[in-house]
Motif scaffolding. Structure first.
Motif, PDB file in Angstrom:
ATOM      1  N   LEU A 124      57.601   8.146  42.376  1.00  0.00           N
ATOM      2  CA  LEU A 124      57.298   8.443  43.776  1.00  0.00           C
ATOM      3  C   LEU A 124      56.079   7.677  44.269  1.00  0.00           C
ATOM      4  CD1 LEU A 124      57.954  12.293  43.950  1.00  0.00           C
ATOM      5  CD2 LEU A 124      59.469  10.411  44.586  1.00  0.00           C
ATOM      6  N   LEU A 125      55.208   7.268  43.349  1.00  0.00           N
ATOM      7  CA  LEU A 125      54.057   6.457  43.748  1.00  0.00           C
ATOM      8  C   LEU A 125      54.479   5.102  44.292  1.00  0.00           C
ATOM      9  CD1 LEU A 125      51.490   7.160  40.875  1.00  0.00           C
ATOM     10  CD2 LEU A 125      51.347   7.930  43.249  1.00  0.00           C
ATOM     11  N   THR A 126      55.684   4.642  43.929  1.00  0.00           N
ATOM     12  CA  THR A 126      56.157   3.343  44.420  1.00  0.00           C
ATOM     13  C   THR A 126      56.718   3.423  45.836  1.00  0.00           C
ATOM     14  OG1 THR A 126      58.395   3.665  43.503  1.00  0.00           O
ATOM     15  CG2 THR A 126      56.737   2.738  42.041  1.00  0.00           C
ATOM     16  N   ILE A 127      56.926   4.624  46.361  1.00  0.00           N
ATOM     17  CA  ILE A 127      57.437   4.780  47.733  1.00  0.00           C
ATOM     18  C   ILE A 127      56.263   4.664  48.706  1.00  0.00           C
ATOM     19  CG2 ILE A 127      58.582   6.343  49.347  1.00  0.00           C
ATOM     20  CD1 ILE A 127      60.054   7.563  47.016  1.00  0.00           C
ATOM     21  N   PRO A 128      56.296   3.721  49.642  1.00  0.00           N
ATOM     22  CA  PRO A 128      55.174   3.552  50.580  1.00  0.00           C
ATOM     23  C   PRO A 128      54.934   4.805  51.415  1.00  0.00           C
ATOM     24  CG  PRO A 128      56.644   1.652  50.635  1.00  0.00           C
ATOM     25  CD  PRO A 128      57.336   2.692  49.835  1.00  0.00           C
ATOM     26  N   ASP A 129      53.671   5.110  51.663  1.00  0.00           N
ATOM     27  CA  ASP A 129      53.320   6.286  52.464  1.00  0.00           C
ATOM     28  C   ASP A 129      53.734   6.139  53.924  1.00  0.00           C
ATOM     29  OD1 ASP A 129      52.213   7.423  50.215  1.00  0.00           O
ATOM     30  OD2 ASP A 129      50.181   6.720  50.653  1.00  0.00           O
ATOM     31  N   GLU A 130      53.971   4.897  54.367  1.00  0.00           N
ATOM     32  CA  GLU A 130      54.349   4.690  55.761  1.00  0.00           C
ATOM     33  C   GLU A 130      55.669   5.379  56.107  1.00  0.00           C
ATOM     34  OE1 GLU A 130      53.236   2.436  53.745  1.00  0.00           O
ATOM     35  OE2 GLU A 130      51.366   1.751  54.681  1.00  0.00           O
ATOM     36  N   TYR A 131      56.590   5.418  55.155  1.00  0.00           N
ATOM     37  CA  TYR A 131      57.864   6.102  55.412  1.00  0.00           C
ATOM     38  C   TYR A 131      57.644   7.586  55.626  1.00  0.00           C
ATOM     39  CZ  TYR A 131      60.258   1.844  53.884  1.00  0.00           C
ATOM     40  OH  TYR A 131      60.701   0.557  53.774  1.00  0.00           O
ATOM     41  N   LEU A 132      56.774   8.175  54.828  1.00  0.00           N
ATOM     42  CA  LEU A 132      56.494   9.602  54.958  1.00  0.00           C
ATOM     43  C   LEU A 132      55.760   9.891  56.265  1.00  0.00           C
ATOM     44  CD1 LEU A 132      57.071   9.123  51.883  1.00  0.00           C
ATOM     45  CD2 LEU A 132      55.473  10.984  51.438  1.00  0.00           C
ATOM     46  N   ASP A 133      54.810   9.018  56.629  1.00  0.00           N
ATOM     47  CA  ASP A 133      54.079   9.207  57.878  1.00  0.00           C
ATOM     48  C   ASP A 133      55.012   9.103  59.083  1.00  0.00           C
ATOM     49  OD1 ASP A 133      51.792   9.477  56.354  1.00  0.00           O
ATOM     50  OD2 ASP A 133      51.222   7.360  56.565  1.00  0.00           O
ATOM     51  N   ALA A 134      55.950   8.165  59.026  1.00  0.00           N
ATOM     52  CA  ALA A 134      56.901   8.018  60.133  1.00  0.00           C
ATOM     53  C   ALA A 134      57.772   9.265  60.268  1.00  0.00           C
ATOM     54  CB  ALA A 134      57.774   6.783  59.909  1.00  0.00           C
ATOM     55  N   ALA A 135      58.196   9.844  59.138  1.00  0.00           N
ATOM     56  CA  ALA A 135      59.004  11.059  59.196  1.00  0.00           C
ATOM     57  C   ALA A 135      58.206  12.226  59.780  1.00  0.00           C
ATOM     58  CB  ALA A 135      59.514  11.408  57.803  1.00  0.00           C
TER      59      ALA A 135
ATOM     60  N   GLY B 222      58.439  14.684  63.500  1.00  0.00           N
ATOM     61  CA  GLY B 222      58.515  16.133  63.496  1.00  0.00           C
ATOM     62  C   GLY B 222      58.998  16.761  62.202  1.00  0.00           C
ATOM     63  N   CYS B 223      59.133  15.982  61.141  1.00  0.00           N
ATOM     64  CA  CYS B 223      59.596  16.529  59.866  1.00  0.00           C
ATOM     65  C   CYS B 223      58.445  17.219  59.127  1.00  0.00           C
ATOM     66  CB  CYS B 223      60.178  15.428  58.978  1.00  0.00           C
ATOM     67  SG  CYS B 223      61.695  14.681  59.605  1.00  0.00           S
ATOM     68  N   GLY B 224      58.710  18.379  58.592  1.00  0.00           N
ATOM     69  CA  GLY B 224      57.744  19.026  57.728  1.00  0.00           C
ATOM     70  C   GLY B 224      57.803  18.435  56.330  1.00  0.00           C
ATOM     71  N   GLU B 225      57.008  19.005  55.427  1.00  0.00           N
ATOM     72  CA  GLU B 225      56.956  18.465  54.070  1.00  0.00           C
ATOM     73  C   GLU B 225      58.293  18.625  53.356  1.00  0.00           C
ATOM     74  OE1 GLU B 225      54.742  16.690  52.944  1.00  0.00           O
ATOM     75  OE2 GLU B 225      52.974  17.073  54.195  1.00  0.00           O
ATOM     76  N   LEU B 226      58.925  19.779  53.508  1.00  0.00           N
ATOM     77  CA  LEU B 226      60.196  20.002  52.832  1.00  0.00           C
ATOM     78  C   LEU B 226      61.287  19.090  53.373  1.00  0.00           C
ATOM     79  CD1 LEU B 226      61.884  21.578  50.810  1.00  0.00           C
ATOM     80  CD2 LEU B 226      62.279  23.315  52.579  1.00  0.00           C
ATOM     81  N   ARG B 227      61.339  18.951  54.680  1.00  0.00           N
ATOM     82  CA  ARG B 227      62.348  18.078  55.274  1.00  0.00           C
ATOM     83  C   ARG B 227      62.084  16.623  54.929  1.00  0.00           C
ATOM     84  NH1 ARG B 227      64.110  18.071  61.687  1.00  0.00           N
ATOM     85  NH2 ARG B 227      65.977  16.758  61.435  1.00  0.00           N
ATOM     86  N   THR B 228      60.819  16.229  54.875  1.00  0.00           N
ATOM     87  CA  THR B 228      60.479  14.871  54.470  1.00  0.00           C
ATOM     88  C   THR B 228      60.918  14.611  53.038  1.00  0.00           C
ATOM     89  OG1 THR B 228      58.558  14.868  55.946  1.00  0.00           O
ATOM     90  CG2 THR B 228      58.585  13.239  54.169  1.00  0.00           C
ATOM     91  N   LEU B 229      60.714  15.614  52.194  1.00  0.00           N
ATOM     92  CA  LEU B 229      61.136  15.471  50.804  1.00  0.00           C
ATOM     93  C   LEU B 229      62.643  15.299  50.693  1.00  0.00           C
ATOM     94  CD1 LEU B 229      60.612  15.638  47.721  1.00  0.00           C
ATOM     95  CD2 LEU B 229      60.750  18.129  47.943  1.00  0.00           C
ATOM     96  N   LEU B 230      63.394  16.106  51.450  1.00  0.00           N
ATOM     97  CA  LEU B 230      64.847  16.080  51.333  1.00  0.00           C
ATOM     98  C   LEU B 230      65.472  14.896  52.056  1.00  0.00           C
ATOM     99  CD1 LEU B 230      65.634  19.882  51.823  1.00  0.00           C
ATOM    100  CD2 LEU B 230      65.481  18.609  49.681  1.00  0.00           C
ATOM    101  N   ARG B 231      64.927  14.525  53.216  1.00  0.00           N
ATOM    102  CA  ARG B 231      65.556  13.491  54.043  1.00  0.00           C
ATOM    103  C   ARG B 231      65.053  12.081  53.730  1.00  0.00           C
ATOM    104  NH1 ARG B 231      68.048  15.363  58.718  1.00  0.00           N
ATOM    105  NH2 ARG B 231      69.012  17.389  58.257  1.00  0.00           N
ATOM    106  N   VAL B 232      63.823  11.953  53.248  1.00  0.00           N
ATOM    107  CA  VAL B 232      63.238  10.623  53.041  1.00  0.00           C
ATOM    108  C   VAL B 232      63.026  10.323  51.558  1.00  0.00           C
ATOM    109  CG1 VAL B 232      61.277   9.129  53.556  1.00  0.00           C
ATOM    110  CG2 VAL B 232      62.104  10.742  55.282  1.00  0.00           C
ATOM    111  N   VAL B 233      62.351  11.237  50.870  1.00  0.00           N
ATOM    112  CA  VAL B 233      61.960  10.957  49.486  1.00  0.00           C
ATOM    113  C   VAL B 233      63.159  10.960  48.553  1.00  0.00           C
ATOM    114  CG1 VAL B 233      60.567  11.774  47.550  1.00  0.00           C
ATOM    115  CG2 VAL B 233      59.643  11.862  49.870  1.00  0.00           C
ATOM    116  N   VAL B 234      64.007  11.986  48.649  1.00  0.00           N
ATOM    117  CA  VAL B 234      65.133  12.085  47.723  1.00  0.00           C
ATOM    118  C   VAL B 234      66.067  10.879  47.809  1.00  0.00           C
ATOM    119  CG1 VAL B 234      67.214  13.424  47.176  1.00  0.00           C
ATOM    120  CG2 VAL B 234      65.044  14.596  47.565  1.00  0.00           C
TER     121      VAL B 234
END
Length: 300
Positions: A184-195, A199-211
């Motif tokens: 997960l350290l290889t995933i840029p933080d910009e994707y998470l910030d954009a999510a 309006g995505c919360g942490e759980l939705r960001t995890l499910l929609r972007v990170v996974v």
């Protein structure tokens, strides 16, 4: 191979196929190609021949299995049918699939949020938490087996079942958490910030972007856990030895060997049937497995 043979000629100034320097370069390239591939073939045979011997022995008759013959004559395909007809063998298969399947799902579901928090959250004690996870990887399971057995057997009365092996996986696995955190350290933080801006919360960001972006790492962790559970002998020996109805393939194979200690053809056939699912799973998932393991070391 043509490209390999052409490369050294370009490194020698003025070398052509007709000149001595060109012929020498081609000869060196050919010898290098033969040496590299010969070593590769030798290494492949070193790993493959034991499996070939295992498969051939499983197709021999009982009288031929202990002779010097290396080739079955005739092929005894009925050995596999006889193994399947052995009392309890299909039950061991079912128990192993339940243990490996549920254990893999629970490990991934419980380890991923922890790895996400350690990789992307900034909180006090984050490094200490990571050190605790790493320290748990260094703790041998034999150290805690006695208190854990007393807890499951005396307090919860679950001895003789697979629950003491499956339930702890719902609380995460140290190695899986560490491997996922590194990926997960290889995933840029910009994707998470954009999510989060959308309006995505942490759980939705995890499910929609990170996974979706962490599928190779998740596949690697799932395969590691599946292989561990499928081949686990120590755990079933501790918790299920008193109940043959809860035995897994790894523990049941030992009893099968004891019951058929003179029938090596049947023992080898049972071993092939135990190994085959793991080999097939790795064969079809090796691309995701290698990619996930490789990318975990890109960023620390």
């Amino acid at each position: 191979m043509a490209q390999l043979l052409d490369t050294p000629r370009s490194t020698v100034p003025g070398a052509t196929p007709e000149t001595p320097a060109g012929r020498t370069a081609r000869r060196r390239a050919l010898l290098h190609w033969i040496a590299v591939h010969a070593l590769g073939v030798a290494a492949a045979l070193f790993f493959v021949l034991p499996f070939v011997f295992l498969a051939l022995t499983s197709l021999m008759s009982d009288q031929q299995a202990l002779t010097r013959d290396l080739w079955p004559h005739p092929f005894e395909w009925g050995n596999y049918r006889q193994v399947f007809e052995t009392d309890g063998f299909l039950l061991w298969w079912r128990n192993t699939l339940l243990y490996a399947g549920f254990g893999t799902v629970l490990t991934v579901v419980s380890s991923l949020p922890v790895a996400y928090a350690l990789a992307k959250f900034r909180f006090r004690g984050r490094h200490l938490s990571l050190m605790l996870v790493i320290s748990m990887m260094m703790l041998p399971p034999q150290v805690v087996v006695i208190p854990m057995y007393l807890f499951w057997a005396k307090q919860l009365d679950l001895s003789g079942t697979l629950w003491p092996l499956i339930v702890p996986m719902a609380f995460g696995d140290a190695f899986s958490i560490f491997l996922l955190r590194q990926f997960l350290l290889t995933i840029p933080d910009e994707y998470l910030d954009a999510a989060k801006v959308d309006g995505c919360g942490e759980l939705r960001t995890l499910l929609r972007v990170v996974v979706p972006m962490a599928k190779p790492g998740i596949a690697a962790v799932a395969l590691f856990q599946f292989f561990y559970a499928w081949n686990d002998y120590f755990g079933p020996q501790i918790y299920t030895s008193e109940n043959p109805a809860a035995w897994t393939l790894s523990y049941g194979l030992e009893s099968f060997k004891s019951a058929h200690h003179t029938n090596w053809n049947l023992t080898m056939a049972a071993t092939v049937l135990v190994m085959a699912p793991v080999i097939l799973v790795f064969f079809f998932a090796q691309k995701a497995f290698v990619e996930g393991v490789t990318l975990t070391g890109v960023k620390g």
